[in-house]
Design an enzyme around this catalytic site. Structure first.
Site, PDB file in Angstrom:
ATOM      1  N   TRP A   1       0.859  -1.240  -0.130  1.00  0.00           N
ATOM      2  CA  TRP A   1       0.181  -0.112  -0.220  1.00  0.00           C
ATOM      3  C   TRP A   1       0.774   1.138   0.304  1.00  0.00           C
ATOM      4  O   TRP A   1       1.716   1.501   0.848  1.00  0.00           O
ATOM      5  CB  TRP A   1      -1.006   0.365   1.193  1.00  0.00           C
ATOM      6  CG  TRP A   1      -2.268   1.465   1.448  1.00  0.00           C
ATOM      7  CD1 TRP A   1      -1.106   2.050   2.444  1.00  0.00           C
ATOM      8  CD2 TRP A   1      -3.130   2.198   1.191  1.00  0.00           C
ATOM      9  NE1 TRP A   1      -2.050   3.140   1.898  1.00  0.00           N
ATOM     10  CE2 TRP A   1      -2.924   3.133   1.131  1.00  0.00           C
ATOM     11  CE3 TRP A   1      -3.885   1.293   0.310  1.00  0.00           C
ATOM     12  CZ2 TRP A   1      -4.556   3.582   1.337  1.00  0.00           C
ATOM     13  CZ3 TRP A   1      -5.009   1.751  -0.241  1.00  0.00           C
ATOM     14  CH2 TRP A   1      -5.150   3.014   0.587  1.00  0.00           C
TER      15      TRP A   1
ATOM     16  N   TRP B   1      -4.041  -0.160   4.035  1.00  0.00           N
ATOM     17  CA  TRP B   1      -3.926   1.073   4.699  1.00  0.00           C
ATOM     18  C   TRP B   1      -3.473   0.295   6.250  1.00  0.00           C
ATOM     19  O   TRP B   1      -3.921  -0.296   7.006  1.00  0.00           O
ATOM     20  CB  TRP B   1      -4.325   2.049   4.907  1.00  0.00           C
ATOM     21  CG  TRP B   1      -4.044   3.306   6.299  1.00  0.00           C
ATOM     22  CD1 TRP B   1      -3.295   4.506   5.127  1.00  0.00           C
ATOM     23  CD2 TRP B   1      -4.139   3.318   7.250  1.00  0.00           C
ATOM     24  NE1 TRP B   1      -3.199   5.237   6.693  1.00  0.00           N
ATOM     25  CE2 TRP B   1      -3.807   5.040   7.490  1.00  0.00           C
ATOM     26  CE3 TRP B   1      -4.725   2.436   8.058  1.00  0.00           C
ATOM     27  CZ2 TRP B   1      -3.239   5.718   9.157  1.00  0.00           C
ATOM     28  CZ3 TRP B   1      -4.881   3.515   9.799  1.00  0.00           C
ATOM     29  CH2 TRP B   1      -3.922   4.796   9.711  1.00  0.00           C
TER      30      TRP B   1
ATOM     31  N   GLU C   1      -6.588  18.196   6.161  1.00  0.00           N
ATOM     32  CA  GLU C   1      -5.294  18.077   5.557  1.00  0.00           C
ATOM     33  C   GLU C   1      -3.928  18.242   4.946  1.00  0.00           C
ATOM     34  O   GLU C   1      -4.168  18.947   4.210  1.00  0.00           O
ATOM     35  CB  GLU C   1      -5.161  16.271   5.790  1.00  0.00           C
ATOM     36  CG  GLU C   1      -6.626  15.695   6.294  1.00  0.00           C
ATOM     37  CD  GLU C   1      -6.717  14.386   6.301  1.00  0.00           C
ATOM     38  OE1 GLU C   1      -6.568  12.991   7.372  1.00  0.00           O
ATOM     39  OE2 GLU C   1      -6.243  13.460   4.926  1.00  0.00           O
TER      40      GLU C   1
ATOM     41  N   GLN D   1       3.884   7.779   2.316  1.00  0.00           N
ATOM     42  CA  GLN D   1       2.745   6.793   3.676  1.00  0.00           C
ATOM     43  C   GLN D   1       3.473   5.833   2.637  1.00  0.00           C
ATOM     44  O   GLN D   1       2.253   5.456   1.942  1.00  0.00           O
ATOM     45  CB  GLN D   1       1.437   6.998   3.387  1.00  0.00           C
ATOM     46  CG  GLN D   1       2.054   8.868   4.705  1.00  0.00           C
ATOM     47  CD  GLN D   1       1.819   8.695   6.103  1.00  0.00           C
ATOM     48  OE1 GLN D   1       1.320   7.957   6.443  1.00  0.00           O
ATOM     49  NE2 GLN D   1       3.441   8.506   6.019  1.00  0.00           N
TER      50      GLN D   1
ATOM     51  N   ASN E   1      -0.102   5.567   0.530  1.00  0.00           N
ATOM     52  CA  ASN E   1      -0.562   6.611   0.087  1.00  0.00           C
ATOM     53  C   ASN E   1      -0.604   8.303   0.005  1.00  0.00           C
ATOM     54  O   ASN E   1       0.454   8.074  -1.227  1.00  0.00           O
ATOM     55  CB  ASN E   1      -2.285   7.007   0.933  1.00  0.00           C
ATOM     56  CG  ASN E   1      -1.931   7.035   2.766  1.00  0.00           C
ATOM     57  OD1 ASN E   1      -1.289   5.968   2.944  1.00  0.00           O
ATOM     58  ND2 ASN E   1      -1.928   7.772   3.646  1.00  0.00           N
ATOM     59  N   ASP E   2      -0.044   8.764   1.052  1.00  0.00           N
ATOM     60  CA  ASP E   2       0.639  10.274   0.813  1.00  0.00           C
ATOM     61  C   ASP E   2       2.552  10.244   0.255  1.00  0.00           C
ATOM     62  O   ASP E   2       2.716   9.287   1.234  1.00  0.00           O
ATOM     63  CB  ASP E   2       0.567  11.436   1.860  1.00  0.00           C
ATOM     64  CG  ASP E   2      -0.672  11.610   2.392  1.00  0.00           C
ATOM     65  OD1 ASP E   2      -1.649  10.827   1.930  1.00  0.00           O
ATOM     66  OD2 ASP E   2      -0.700  11.776   3.063  1.00  0.00           O
TER      67      ASP E   2
ATOM     68  N   PHE F   1       3.258   9.419  10.342  1.00  0.00           N
ATOM     69  CA  PHE F   1       2.562   9.510   9.402  1.00  0.00           C
ATOM     70  C   PHE F   1       2.901  11.004   8.689  1.00  0.00           C
ATOM     71  O   PHE F   1       3.690  11.138   8.861  1.00  0.00           O
ATOM     72  CB  PHE F   1       1.345  10.355  10.007  1.00  0.00           C
ATOM     73  CG  PHE F   1       0.195   9.525  10.224  1.00  0.00           C
ATOM     74  CD1 PHE F   1       0.238   7.881  10.718  1.00  0.00           C
ATOM     75  CD2 PHE F   1      -0.846  10.411  10.158  1.00  0.00           C
ATOM     76  CE1 PHE F   1      -0.916   7.470  10.621  1.00  0.00           C
ATOM     77  CE2 PHE F   1      -1.732   8.817  10.844  1.00  0.00           C
ATOM     78  CZ  PHE F   1      -2.076   7.988  11.109  1.00  0.00           C
ATOM     79  N   SER F   2       2.481  11.683   7.136  1.00  0.00           N
ATOM     80  CA  SER F   2       2.457  12.785   7.060  1.00  0.00           C
ATOM     81  C   SER F   2       3.685  13.305   7.081  1.00  0.00           C
ATOM     82  O   SER F   2       3.364  14.734   8.285  1.00  0.00           O
ATOM     83  CB  SER F   2       1.511  13.125   5.812  1.00  0.00           C
ATOM     84  OG  SER F   2       1.415  11.403   4.847  1.00  0.00           O
TER      85      SER F   2
HETATM   86  C1  FRU Z   1      -4.032  12.024   4.312  1.00  0.00           C
HETATM   87  C2  FRU Z   1      -3.765  11.550   5.614  1.00  0.00           C
HETATM   88  C3  FRU Z   1      -2.690  12.096   6.392  1.00  0.00           C
HETATM   89  C4  FRU Z   1      -2.170  11.321   7.523  1.00  0.00           C
HETATM   90  C5  FRU Z   1      -1.771   9.762   6.193  1.00  0.00           C
HETATM   91  C6  FRU Z   1      -1.858   8.707   7.383  1.00  0.00           C
HETATM   92  O1  FRU Z   1      -4.438  11.165   3.416  1.00  0.00           O
HETATM   93  O2  FRU Z   1      -4.643  11.158   6.252  1.00  0.00           O
HETATM   94  O3  FRU Z   1      -3.402  13.476   6.724  1.00  0.00           O
HETATM   95  O4  FRU Z   1      -0.790  12.190   7.505  1.00  0.00           O
HETATM   96  O5  FRU Z   1      -2.699  10.431   5.290  1.00  0.00           O
HETATM   97  O6  FRU Z   1      -1.614   7.971   6.747  1.00  0.00           O
END
Ligand code: FRU
Length: 501
Positions: A42, A69, A225, A61, A44-45, A105-106
């Protein structure tokens, strides 16, 4: 387990246990060619985007263990052209102790050129990551720093963490820039449920002081965010400097989205140029999210990467991908200063290098009905980059058909409806996924369409509007055509590049 119980489990429950496990079917047909995806699992950001010595670093991420996730850590990849990525080991792993789980986290990364932090060794500038430590057991998010003295491969968490803590469950996604004039670092960080950002300053990346807050303006229907604060020259003119704030949150029609504000930032407070209720969005598709700009780019360039949030159709063995690198531009328009986006200008060099067999150029062609662009294997890779300028004619709708399957008649349409002045994307099921209002500019509609197996990014009129979505064409759906419905359209210029390797 005793023998009787084991026999019961083996005969009665095992089949259900096996069935319940999600059957992971590999989906190589949807693996993008020129957009970043993790080798597996996976993402994400995008995080910590930074350019160092000719190399673009992308932290992201990442769940290193599963295709969903969780176990949030910073994955790491590098590129010299923003199209091809080299996978590197996880740079910042989750931290597990007896009483605390800390998910990474991010956040961002900065090059501490003057070693203000003192983290550098042997006179070398350290790379400093500033990220949110998410501690679910403590129901807390605070800002941590970590430093690297090996060019960003590994990081050491600072012993004095957290560096910013306001004792909240939701408080995240720090973005840090250096302000030369004020000789200070500035952090922008979100308090998501309060729809607000906080600005902090620091001289050493360790001690941070609250400067001011900005919030409850624009779109406040969803949490805020992943903020960023970027100085940009309007129309490229150094005398016209403005500050761009981007925030990930909801937009009008879609589940996700990003909005932006333009104004002034004096090193302390942000003043919005527009009335508080004015709303402006970065991308009108439903998938573009959590984009942040690169730090430390040369030549005053400002380029971002965003995450294309996966929805519905699962991909395997990875999930989630990044957008193309996009240049951020501010332009004067009759409505005021607006954000424009373009595929990063540095990408043109790679397009130019492609062999003639992977390029198609046409000028002044009239389209009436359908005009196929693919011939045999040429331009049939579903990894095409198309740049086309239309001069509307009698045709009521015109645009591109992608991922066409002649056998069953399915296709994806990127179409412009002349009467509604609307650009739309209809998926392979014929469902309009995303749309945006946009008028012709000087009588023309220019579409830059980046189609990469399962992603579609459409820049309209030089990036005045951008529509990004995910699509999932069948394996044999590789046709590609220009079209004009119920009349004709003039194609002023057309360029197609096939980026398949
Ligand atoms: C945005 C978010 C951020 C956070 C991260 C966690 O997609 O929710 O706010 O830091 O993903 O994975």
């Amino acid at each position: 387990m005793n023998k009787q119980l084991f026999t019961f489990w083996l005969i009665c429950l095992l089949p259900f246990t096996l069935l319940a496990q999600e059957k992971a079917v590999p989906t190589p047909q949807w693996r993008p060619v020129y957009h970043f995806t993790p080798a597996k699992n996976w993402t994400n950001d995008p995080n910590g985007l930074i350019y160092l010595n000719g190399v673009y670093h992308l932290y992201y991420q990442h769940n290193p263990y599963e295709n969903k996730w969780g176990h949030m850590s910073w994955g790491h990849a590098t590129s010299t052209d923003l199209l091809n990525w080299k996978h590197l080991p996880v740079a910042i792993p989750e931290i597990e102790t007896k009483d605390t789980t800390t998910w990474i986290f991010s956040g961002c990364a900065v090059l501490d050129k003057n070693n203000t932090s003192g983290f550098g060794v042997k006179g070398k500038a350290p790379l400093v990551a500033i990220y949110t430590a998410d501690q679910p057991k403590q129901q807390k998010e605070s800002q941590f720093v970590a430093y690297s003295n090996d060019g960003g491969l590994t990081f050491i968490n600072y012993a004095g963490n957290p560096v910013v803590d306001i004792h909240k469950k939701d408080f995240r996604d720090p973005s840090v820039i250096w302000m030369e004039e004020q000789q200070q670092w500035v952090m922008t960080v979100a308090v998501p449920h309060e729809h607000k950002l906080q600005f902090y300053s620091s001289k050493d990346l360790k001690k941070w002081d609250l400067l001011s807050e900005f919030g409850n303006q624009g779109d406040t229907r969803k949490i805020w965010e992943c903020p960023s604060l970027t100085p940009l020259y309007v129309d490229g003119d150094p005398a016209k400097k403005k500050w761009l704030i981007m925030i990930s949150s909801g937009n009008q029609d879609a589940a996700t989205g990003m909005q932006y504000f333009i104004g002034d930032f004096d090193g302390k407070t942000f003043k919005n140029d527009n009335p508080a209720e004015h709303q402006q969005f970065v991308d009108y598709g439903r998938t573009f999210y959590a984009a942040i700009p690169y730090n430390n780019l040369p030549d005053g360039r400002h380029t971002m990467l965003g995450w294309l949030m996966p929805f519905e159709t699962p991909t395997y063995p990875w999930r989630g991908q990044m957008s193309i690198a996009r240049d951020l531009l501010l332009k004067s328009t009759p409505e005021g200063v607006r954000l424009y986006q373009q595929p990063a200008a540095v990408l043109n060099a790679s397009l130019e290098k492609l062999p003639a067999s992977k390029k198609l150029v046409k000028q002044q062609v009239e389209v009436d009905g359908e005009m196929p662009l693919n011939k045999g294997k040429q331009f049939s890779s579903n990894a095409n980059w198309i740049d086309v300028t239309f001069i509307p004619g009698t045709g009521e709708e015109f645009g591109l058909k992608l991922g066409q399957n002649v056998a069953n008649g399915t296709e994806i349409i990127v179409g412009y409806n002349k009467a509604h002045k609307e650009l739309y994307i209809a998926n392979e099921k014929g469902v309009v996924m995303d749309k945006v209002s946009v008028k012709p500019a000087e009588g023309k509609i220019r579409l830059q369409v980046l189609f990469d197996k399962s992603s579609l990014e459409v820049f309209v009129n030089g990036g005045e509007r951008v529509l990004t979505t995910l699509i999932f064409p069948g394996e044999k759906a590789t046709g590609c055509a220009l079209f004009s419905a119920k009349g004709k359209v003039m194609v002023e210029t057309l360029k197609v590049w096939d980026l398949a390797k």
